[in-house]
Design a protein around this motif. Structure first.
Motif, mmCIF file in Angstrom:
data_model
loop_
_atom_site.group_PDB
_atom_site.id
_atom_site.type_symbol
_atom_site.label_atom_id
_atom_site.label_comp_id
_atom_site.label_asym_id
_atom_site.label_seq_id
_atom_site.Cartn_x
_atom_site.Cartn_y
_atom_site.Cartn_z
ATOM 1 N N ILE A 32 0.842 -1.201 0.000
ATOM 2 C CA ILE A 32 0.000 0.000 0.000
ATOM 3 C C ILE A 32 0.873 1.245 0.000
ATOM 4 N N VAL A 34 0.868 4.535 0.964
ATOM 5 C CA VAL A 34 0.019 5.281 1.902
ATOM 6 C C VAL A 34 -0.105 6.753 1.498
ATOM 7 N N LEU A 37 -2.486 6.915 -1.430
ATOM 8 C CA LEU A 37 -3.871 6.695 -1.006
ATOM 9 C C LEU A 37 -4.404 7.876 -0.189
ATOM 10 N N GLU A 38 -3.501 8.542 0.500
ATOM 11 C CA GLU A 38 -3.918 9.722 1.260
ATOM 12 C C GLU A 38 -4.515 10.771 0.319
ATOM 13 N N SER A 62 -9.545 -5.598 1.272
ATOM 14 C CA SER A 62 -8.844 -4.660 0.394
ATOM 15 C C SER A 62 -9.398 -3.239 0.429
ATOM 16 N N GLY A 65 -7.795 0.013 3.675
ATOM 17 C CA GLY A 65 -6.773 1.065 3.581
ATOM 18 C C GLY A 65 -7.340 2.369 3.060
ATOM 19 N N CYS A 68 -9.782 4.004 5.444
ATOM 20 C CA CYS A 68 -9.149 4.717 6.565
ATOM 21 C C CYS A 68 -8.647 6.094 6.130
ATOM 22 N N MET A 69 -8.084 6.162 4.936
ATOM 23 C CA MET A 69 -7.593 7.448 4.438
ATOM 24 C C MET A 69 -8.734 8.442 4.283
ATOM 25 N N ASP A 127 -12.216 -0.466 -3.146
ATOM 26 C CA ASP A 127 -11.108 -0.328 -4.110
ATOM 27 C C ASP A 127 -11.586 -0.459 -5.545
#
Ligand code: 5GP
Length: 192
Positions: A32, A34, A37-38, A62, A65, A68-69, A127
């Motif tokens: 990931i 991060v 994805l943020e 999946s 992540g 959460c972002m 996703d």
């Protein structure tokens, strides 16, 4: 970040398997990225600003992540529906059958009633959107809880499959950050 950066990333790092599966294991589905994805989470934040989101709902594993972002932006909790592996469904849960696109079998997803309430305004995050079964299952959980659905944020919609159109026809707001028009091993990936 402009979403053309996401398309670039998919073209560069995505691998087409068969005619309808895309692997993006280097940034989304195994490793990931991060920071990347943020930025995607921020984009969902912009698109669903003003909806009064109180909860993000996704499916393990999946979607967690990116969920959460997105939750960081809205400052709300993430709830991930669990894939029920046993026959006996325990206690106070909402449940819905989902046919898995990637595994070809049907399983129940469950969410504890404790974490989804009638007063919640729920943003679904996942996703991929393919045939829409995962999102439909999540919508049913929201309905069963009597909660309000704000819509769904999807990182990659495979627009040549039917889920997106069908859910939009039902009046559900779907925001996809990248929409694939066609893909093949020979021709690569093209976007809408
Ligand atoms: P649907 O329920 O819309 O048919 O499929 C969506 C779910 O299947 C997503 O939660 C995602 O995990 C998985 N999925 C569907 N298509 C793909 C794909 O092309 N690549 C990957 N990695 N996952 C997919």
């Amino acid at each position: 970040m402009g979403m053309e950066l996401l398309e670039e990333r998919i073209r560069k790092d995505g691998h087409v398997r068969g005619h309808d599966v895309l692997k993006v294991d280097s940034f989304l589905n195994h490793q990931i990225d991060v920071a990347f994805l943020e930025e995607l989470g921020k984009e969902f934040g912009r698109r669903f600003a003003g909806c009064g989101v109180t909860k993000i709902l996704t499916i393990e594993a999946s979607g967690i992540g990116i969920a959460c972002m997105t939750a960081q932006i809205f400052r709300v909790p993430v709830v991930f529906a669990k894939k029920n592996k046993t026959k006996n469904i325990a206690g106070d849960v909402y449940t819905s059958p989902v046919h898995s696109f990637t595994h070809g079998k049907t399983y129940d997803i469950i969410v504890s009633k404790e974490f989804l309430k009638a007063e919640d305004k729920v943003l679904l995050i996942d996703d991929f959107l393919a045939n829409g079964k995962a999102l439909e299952g999540l919508c049913k959980l929201v309905d069963d809880a009597g909660a309000t659905l704000c819509g769904a944020g999807i990182v990659i919609e495979k627009g040549f499959q039917q889920g997106g159109d069908r859910l939009r026809e039902k009046g559900i707001r779907i925001e996809s950050l990248a929409r694939i028009a066609a893909m093949s091993q020979e021709e690569g990936i093209s976007f809408f």
